[in-house]
Motif scaffolding. Sequence first.
Motif, short mmCIF file in Angstrom:
data_model
loop_
_atom_site.label_atom_id
_atom_site.label_comp_id
_atom_site.label_asym_id
_atom_site.label_seq_id
_atom_site.Cartn_x
_atom_site.Cartn_y
_atom_site.Cartn_z
N LEU A 189 0.82 -1.21 0.00
CA LEU A 189 0.00 0.00 0.00
C LEU A 189 0.86 1.26 0.00
CD1 LEU A 189 -2.81 -1.06 2.49
CD2 LEU A 189 -3.10 -0.56 0.06
N HIS A 190 1.98 1.22 0.72
CA HIS A 190 2.90 2.36 0.70
C HIS A 190 3.41 2.62 -0.72
CE1 HIS A 190 3.39 3.78 4.76
NE2 HIS A 190 3.58 2.56 5.24
N LEU A 191 3.76 1.55 -1.42
CA LEU A 191 4.27 1.69 -2.79
C LEU A 191 3.19 2.25 -3.72
CD1 LEU A 191 6.31 -1.63 -3.14
CD2 LEU A 191 7.22 0.69 -2.99
N ILE A 192 1.96 1.78 -3.54
CA ILE A 192 0.86 2.27 -4.38
C ILE A 192 0.63 3.76 -4.15
CG2 ILE A 192 -1.64 2.10 -4.76
CD1 ILE A 192 -1.37 -0.91 -4.10
N LEU A 193 0.67 4.16 -2.89
CA LEU A 193 0.39 5.56 -2.56
C LEU A 193 1.50 6.50 -3.00
CD1 LEU A 193 -1.18 5.12 0.99
CD2 LEU A 193 -2.36 5.84 -1.09
N GLN A 194 2.71 5.95 -3.17
CA GLN A 194 3.83 6.79 -3.61
C GLN A 194 3.60 7.36 -5.01
OE1 GLN A 194 7.50 4.62 -3.26
NE2 GLN A 194 7.56 4.81 -1.03
N ASP A 195 2.81 6.64 -5.82
CA ASP A 195 2.52 7.10 -7.17
C ASP A 195 1.38 8.11 -7.21
OD1 ASP A 195 4.50 5.42 -8.12
OD2 ASP A 195 3.12 3.72 -8.37
N GLN A 196 0.73 8.30 -6.08
CA GLN A 196 -0.40 9.23 -6.01
C GLN A 196 0.07 10.56 -5.41
OE1 GLN A 196 -3.30 8.16 -7.32
NE2 GLN A 196 -2.33 6.16 -7.71
N LYS A 197 -0.44 11.63 -5.93
CA LYS A 197 -0.01 12.96 -5.49
C LYS A 197 -1.10 13.71 -4.72
CE LYS A 197 3.94 12.47 -7.58
NZ LYS A 197 5.17 12.23 -6.77
N GLU A 221 -2.66 11.51 3.60
CA GLU A 221 -3.36 11.13 4.81
C GLU A 221 -3.40 9.61 4.97
OE1 GLU A 221 -5.15 11.38 8.37
OE2 GLU A 221 -4.37 13.06 7.21
N LEU A 222 -3.64 8.91 3.86
CA LEU A 222 -3.64 7.44 3.90
C LEU A 222 -2.26 6.91 4.26
CD1 LEU A 222 -5.84 6.58 0.78
CD2 LEU A 222 -6.41 6.17 3.17
N ASP A 223 -1.24 7.55 3.71
CA ASP A 223 0.13 7.14 4.01
C ASP A 223 0.44 7.33 5.49
OD1 ASP A 223 2.58 6.13 2.87
OD2 ASP A 223 3.46 8.06 3.44
N GLU A 224 -0.07 8.40 6.08
CA GLU A 224 0.11 8.66 7.51
C GLU A 224 -0.57 7.59 8.35
OE1 GLU A 224 1.27 10.69 11.02
OE2 GLU A 224 1.93 10.95 8.95
N ILE A 284 -0.42 2.32 11.50
CA ILE A 284 -0.70 0.88 11.57
C ILE A 284 0.60 0.10 11.71
CG2 ILE A 284 -1.56 -1.10 10.25
CD1 ILE A 284 -3.64 0.80 9.03
N ASP A 285 1.59 0.51 10.94
CA ASP A 285 2.90 -0.14 11.01
C ASP A 285 3.49 -0.01 12.40
OD1 ASP A 285 4.97 -1.59 9.96
OD2 ASP A 285 6.03 0.14 9.15
N GLN A 286 3.33 1.16 13.02
CA GLN A 286 3.81 1.38 14.39
C GLN A 286 3.12 0.43 15.38
OE1 GLN A 286 3.17 5.81 14.66
NE2 GLN A 286 5.01 5.61 15.90
N LYS A 293 12.53 8.62 10.26
CA LYS A 293 11.30 7.83 10.19
C LYS A 293 10.07 8.71 10.39
CE LYS A 293 11.53 3.88 12.25
NZ LYS A 293 11.56 2.84 13.31
N TYR A 294 10.20 9.72 11.26
CA TYR A 294 9.04 10.56 11.59
C TYR A 294 9.05 11.91 10.86
CZ TYR A 294 7.57 7.37 15.26
OH TYR A 294 7.11 6.27 15.94
N ALA A 295 9.96 12.08 9.91
CA ALA A 295 10.03 13.34 9.17
C ALA A 295 8.69 13.72 8.52
CB ALA A 295 11.13 13.26 8.11
N PRO A 296 7.98 12.79 7.87
CA PRO A 296 6.68 13.16 7.28
C PRO A 296 5.68 13.69 8.31
CG PRO A 296 7.43 11.06 6.39
CD PRO A 296 8.33 11.40 7.53
#
Length: 332
Positions: free
Chosen positions: A140-148, A154-157, A162-164, A199-202
């Motif tokens: 899902l992270h890879l998919i969202l990287q292609d979206q601007k 927000e989904l990436d956040e 969830i990963d945490q 890791k928390y830069a975003p």
Amino acid sequence: MKLKNHILIQYLYRRRILLLLGSFFTIVDIIVGYVYQLPLERALLTIAMSGFVTIIVSIFDFYHFYQTHTKLKLLFKQENFEPSALPKNRGLIEKDYQKIIQKMYDHLQQLENNSLQSEQEILDYFTTWVHQIKVPISALHLILQDQKEEISDELDEQLFKIDQYVNLILQYVRLGSSSTDYHFQEVNLDDLIRENIKKYAPSFIRKNLALQYDPINFHIVSDPKWLSFVIEQLLSNALKYTDQGSISIYLKNQALVIEDTGIGILAEDLPRIGERNFTGFTGRQHKSATGIGFYLSKQILQKLGHHITLSSEPKKGTQVFIHFDEEEILTK
């Protein structure tokens, strides 16, 4: 000296029946000699010979009693020992006691082995589950990287959170496992801090928070993996409860400090922060708060030989201190 006197008293009390019988027969011998008008020398000779033999036997018996007591005290101070280490039994009753102890020991060993096996199975399950769930998260992270779009950020956040939480579950299980080992080595705190900042830069960017951090050049002896996890949890908490202002990371009196300008903690809640599942007023304001992150951090630091303290004021922010002992510090 007082201890030996106490042991002697206990020994005499244990042999009280024999002592009473010896005294009784001595009195009987004297009375019989008096009644039958036997020579006094005969009675005194019998008493002297019996007393001499009794004293010699008692000395050897007391020595064995004292040696057994001393060995048992030493075994009592040991955390673990096998029943075979117990003093050699001298009678049927002692032999029976040792058989019972051996049976209890074998049963305890069996329970411990079953517990370790069950614990390892749970840890293996969670480890497998975490690795499996990380696959779709990474996808899902890879998919969202292609979206601007903004919604993608927000989904990436949310995926990051969830990963945490997934990692938090695994560390929680590992912390309670007896098979968890710690690898102590020289640790550069700057490396761990930079790793977690990256890791928390975003999150810093999304919340528009300033970061105040300069390299501290501080080296200690610790476990880098577990200490990094603690720094990650403390940084995560600072970001979670800070909506404006800044987060600072610095060194103060040989302690690593993570300071925020967030909502702070009530004075009456401070003593209980770090207890399992305690969230206090913060938990009532933020329903997502569980308190598990700080609880794990406190437990981990105790196992690493470090300790943690808090300083906070409501609406002004919180300072979290990770303290290191003198012998753990390599750079001053």
